[in-house]
Design an enzyme around this catalytic site. Structure first.
Site, PDB file in Angstrom:
ATOM      1  N   GLY A 122       7.038  -2.486   1.562  1.00 38.43           N
ATOM      2  CA  GLY A 122       6.547  -3.754   2.077  1.00 38.43           C
ATOM      3  C   GLY A 122       5.122  -3.617   2.586  1.00 38.43           C
ATOM      4  N   GLY A 123       4.657  -4.642   3.249  1.00 39.28           N
ATOM      5  CA  GLY A 123       3.271  -4.712   3.679  1.00 39.28           C
ATOM      6  C   GLY A 123       2.806  -3.570   4.547  1.00 39.28           C
ATOM      7  N   GLU A 124       3.384  -3.439   5.733  1.00 37.81           N
ATOM      8  CA  GLU A 124       2.955  -2.403   6.671  1.00 37.81           C
ATOM      9  C   GLU A 124       4.105  -1.465   7.018  1.00 37.81           C
ATOM     10  OE1 GLU A 124       1.561  -4.690   9.966  1.00 37.81           O
ATOM     11  OE2 GLU A 124      -0.362  -5.102   9.032  1.00 37.81           O
ATOM     12  N   GLU A 125       5.087  -1.375   6.170  1.00 38.29           N
ATOM     13  CA  GLU A 125       6.259  -0.553   6.458  1.00 38.29           C
ATOM     14  C   GLU A 125       6.356   0.604   5.470  1.00 38.29           C
ATOM     15  OE1 GLU A 125       9.628  -3.175   6.417  1.00 38.29           O
ATOM     16  OE2 GLU A 125       9.058  -4.112   8.305  1.00 38.29           O
TER      17      GLU A 125
END
Length: 113
Positions: A24-27
């Site tokens: 995911g985006g910032e994971e």
């Protein structure tokens, strides 16, 4: 620049047989085969500390001081009869519990097998 920095720190800290991936985006997700819940918690805490201690500096940082990153972690175990999506859901719930409790911490999923 922050995501690249975090990936580098995490990559240096995980074991050779662990799988680290952006999720995911910032994971990020770390799959840790043959690891107990206690070992996984200890690893997540080690990763959290490594990220907090590593300074991001250089041209990508605006200003004279470097940037320190904090992170929250959700930990879940996956047994031989467990479905991967259920362990992922449990880890995600633990992650959001860590964020809701003030961030920069490690939480174990409530339901473990």
């Amino acid at each position: 620049a922050v995501l690249v920095h975090c990936a580098g720190v995490l990559r240096r800290e995980v074991r050779a047989n662990d799988v680290l991936a952006r999720w995911g985006g910032e994971e990020f997700i770390v799959l840790m085969p043959n690891t107990t819940a206690e070992e996984a918690l200890a690893c997540a805490e080690r990763l959290r500390n490594a990220l907090a201690e590593a300074e991001l500096a250089g041209a990508e940082v605006d200003g004279p001081d470097g940037v320190h990153v904090t992170a929250s972690f959700g930990v879940a175990t996956l047994g031989p009869r467990d479905a991967f999506h259920e362990a992922l859901r449990a880890a995600d719930a633990a992650l959001y519990a860590a964020k809701a409790a003030g961030r920069n911490q490690v939480r174990m999923a409530d339901t473990q097998t």
